[in-house]
Design an enzyme around this catalytic site. Sequence first.
Site, PDB file in Angstrom:
ATOM      1  N   ARG A 192     -12.494  20.670   7.516  1.00 27.64           N
ATOM      2  CA  ARG A 192     -13.568  20.867   8.496  1.00 27.64           C
ATOM      3  C   ARG A 192     -13.056  20.735   9.926  1.00 27.64           C
ATOM      4  O   ARG A 192     -13.688  21.191  10.846  1.00 27.64           O
ATOM      5  CB  ARG A 192     -14.701  19.862   8.237  1.00 27.64           C
ATOM      6  CG  ARG A 192     -15.586  20.315   7.091  1.00 27.64           C
ATOM      7  CD  ARG A 192     -16.707  19.334   6.831  1.00 27.64           C
ATOM      8  NE  ARG A 192     -16.255  18.130   6.168  1.00 27.64           N
ATOM      9  CZ  ARG A 192     -17.035  17.085   5.899  1.00 27.64           C
ATOM     10  NH1 ARG A 192     -18.293  17.114   6.265  1.00 27.64           N
ATOM     11  NH2 ARG A 192     -16.547  16.045   5.257  1.00 27.64           N
ATOM     12  N   GLN A 193     -11.898  20.098  10.087  1.00 27.01           N
ATOM     13  CA  GLN A 193     -11.335  19.966  11.444  1.00 27.01           C
ATOM     14  C   GLN A 193     -10.340  21.107  11.649  1.00 27.01           C
ATOM     15  O   GLN A 193      -9.143  20.906  11.660  1.00 27.01           O
ATOM     16  CB  GLN A 193     -10.660  18.606  11.580  1.00 27.01           C
ATOM     17  CG  GLN A 193     -11.637  17.454  11.334  1.00 27.01           C
ATOM     18  CD  GLN A 193     -10.921  16.123  11.395  1.00 27.01           C
ATOM     19  OE1 GLN A 193     -10.302  15.794  12.395  1.00 27.01           O
ATOM     20  NE2 GLN A 193     -11.000  15.354  10.325  1.00 27.01           N
ATOM     21  N   LYS A 222     -28.020  26.847  12.488  1.00 29.07           N
ATOM     22  CA  LYS A 222     -27.887  25.383  12.585  1.00 29.07           C
ATOM     23  C   LYS A 222     -27.041  24.999  13.796  1.00 29.07           C
ATOM     24  O   LYS A 222     -26.010  25.615  14.041  1.00 29.07           O
ATOM     25  CB  LYS A 222     -27.210  24.866  11.300  1.00 29.07           C
ATOM     26  CG  LYS A 222     -26.847  23.401  11.329  1.00 29.07           C
ATOM     27  CD  LYS A 222     -26.267  22.939  10.001  1.00 29.07           C
ATOM     28  CE  LYS A 222     -24.766  22.958   9.999  1.00 29.07           C
ATOM     29  NZ  LYS A 222     -24.169  22.349   8.793  1.00 29.07           N
ATOM     30  N   ASP A 246     -22.079  16.562   2.295  1.00 33.48           N
ATOM     31  CA  ASP A 246     -21.469  15.292   2.703  1.00 33.48           C
ATOM     32  C   ASP A 246     -22.593  14.261   2.839  1.00 33.48           C
ATOM     33  O   ASP A 246     -22.992  13.619   1.865  1.00 33.48           O
ATOM     34  CB  ASP A 246     -20.682  15.504   3.996  1.00 33.48           C
ATOM     35  CG  ASP A 246     -19.899  14.278   4.395  1.00 33.48           C
ATOM     36  OD1 ASP A 246     -20.035  13.246   3.726  1.00 33.48           O
ATOM     37  OD2 ASP A 246     -19.147  14.326   5.384  1.00 33.48           O
ATOM     38  N   GLY A 306     -27.429  15.717   5.226  1.00 34.15           N
ATOM     39  CA  GLY A 306     -28.300  16.014   6.377  1.00 34.15           C
ATOM     40  C   GLY A 306     -28.615  17.503   6.492  1.00 34.15           C
ATOM     41  O   GLY A 306     -29.770  17.891   6.706  1.00 34.15           O
ATOM     42  N   GLY A 337       0.796  -1.231   0.000  1.00 37.82           N
ATOM     43  CA  GLY A 337       0.000   0.000   0.000  1.00 37.82           C
ATOM     44  C   GLY A 337       0.824   1.274   0.000  1.00 37.82           C
ATOM     45  O   GLY A 337       0.275   2.369  -0.158  1.00 37.82           O
ATOM     46  N   GLU A 338       2.155   1.175   0.160  1.00 40.91           N
ATOM     47  CA  GLU A 338       2.976   2.390   0.134  1.00 40.91           C
ATOM     48  C   GLU A 338       2.968   3.007  -1.255  1.00 40.91           C
ATOM     49  O   GLU A 338       3.037   2.289  -2.263  1.00 40.91           O
ATOM     50  CB  GLU A 338       4.423   2.065   0.533  1.00 40.91           C
ATOM     51  CG  GLU A 338       4.584   1.790   2.004  1.00 40.91           C
ATOM     52  CD  GLU A 338       6.039   1.529   2.384  1.00 40.91           C
ATOM     53  OE1 GLU A 338       6.947   1.757   1.553  1.00 40.91           O
ATOM     54  OE2 GLU A 338       6.258   1.062   3.520  1.00 40.91           O
TER      55      GLU A 338
HETATM   56  C1  R5P Z   1     -20.704  22.847   7.418  1.00 46.21           C
HETATM   57  O1  R5P Z   1     -20.064  23.686   8.027  1.00 46.21           O
HETATM   58  C2  R5P Z   1     -20.580  22.681   5.949  1.00 46.21           C
HETATM   59  O2  R5P Z   1     -20.615  23.928   5.296  1.00 46.21           O
HETATM   60  C3  R5P Z   1     -21.653  21.782   5.372  1.00 46.21           C
HETATM   61  O3  R5P Z   1     -22.919  22.375   5.569  1.00 46.21           O
HETATM   62  C4  R5P Z   1     -21.664  20.437   6.023  1.00 46.21           C
HETATM   63  O4  R5P Z   1     -20.376  19.938   6.245  1.00 46.21           O
HETATM   64  C5  R5P Z   1     -22.468  19.461   5.172  1.00 46.21           C
HETATM   65  O5  R5P Z   1     -22.450  18.208   5.775  1.00 46.21           O
HETATM   66  P1  R5P Z   1     -23.689  17.210   5.678  1.00 46.21           P
HETATM   67  O6  R5P Z   1     -24.071  17.119   4.221  1.00 46.21           O
HETATM   68  O7  R5P Z   1     -23.171  15.909   6.238  1.00 46.21           O
HETATM   69  O8  R5P Z   1     -24.782  17.783   6.532  1.00 46.21           O
END
Ligand code: R5P
Length: 310
Positions: free
Chosen positions: A97-98, A195, A225, A228, A39-40
């Site tokens: 995102r992190q 949100k 992603d 949701g 896998g390297e």
């Molecule tokens: C959040 O800060 C991002 O801008 C997206 O709204 C979020 O990461 C989307 O993730 P999911 O589709 O899993 O809700």
Amino acid sequence: MCLIINADKTDLSNKIVKDLTRHHQIREIPVTIGTFADGEVYVRDLDCVRGEDVYILHSLCRPVNDSAMRILILADALHRSSAKSVNLVAPYLGYSRQDRKVGPRDPISAKVIANLFEHGFIDRILTVDIHTTQICGFYNIPVESIPGAPVFANYIKSNMNLDNVAIVSPDHGGVIRARKFADMLGISNLAIIDKQRLKPNEVAEMKLIGNVTDKDCLIIDDLIDTGGTLKKAVNLLKENEAKSVKCFCTHPVLSRNGEGLDIDVFVLNTIPVKDDSNCKIIDLADYLAGAIYTIENNDSLSDFINNYRG
Ligand code: R5P
């Protein structure tokens, strides 16, 4: 002369290479990137790059850890082969995102990637809609994040009626993006969704700030992603008597492959998407190719973005 390496061989990268190599001072160079049995990652057969600006085309997307290693090993090969500069064009920059400590003893993974790329001999990064612009400050090299909005705006102007539209940000973090998008389209109605998340990938609660009654709503977000966020946002807008809702998300992360997505979603091809994802894909190859050309010519990227008409 500048050189391009099509490192991830996506549909987007193929198109960017085709577009850029029309200019005689830009040349594609082949390279072999593979993996050993364990896998390297290995890189072989790299042409001479001595004294050249080299652009690597490779999104930092699924499989994200492999993508990171492919980029790092390739950058090392280029540096050790005396390239003048190593420029990473990552249409999607994963791990973004992190970007902060949410709880005690959390890592800041976006900073880990910044350390790896910067110390891994990358001299510049070009990306699209970085999750938060503060991440650019994690690096001491230029990180240029161009917005996906001009590509969406061109599409919307040629395909939709804008008489009674509200632009919606699905969270607080996206308000500036949504406002710029509204300005680009000449729309004054802006709504914001408050949100809250309790844990990653799960939206806990949403409240609407603004009026969407009888409006055609266009939600703008940097990525989708699990879907949701958007599904809940669409429901909330409909409960508040929106006439119609369409979603525009730059990056189709779609870690569940868009399963069960029964909403209208438009995405850019910064990440390869399977045909059965239920998303409409808008191509940004000429936009990214134009941005690379602009950088290589030392011209203004913001002028390029402001004047982009597709
Ligand atoms: C959040 O800060 C991002 O801008 C997206 O709204 C979020 O990461 C989307 O993730 P999911 O589709 O899993 O809700």
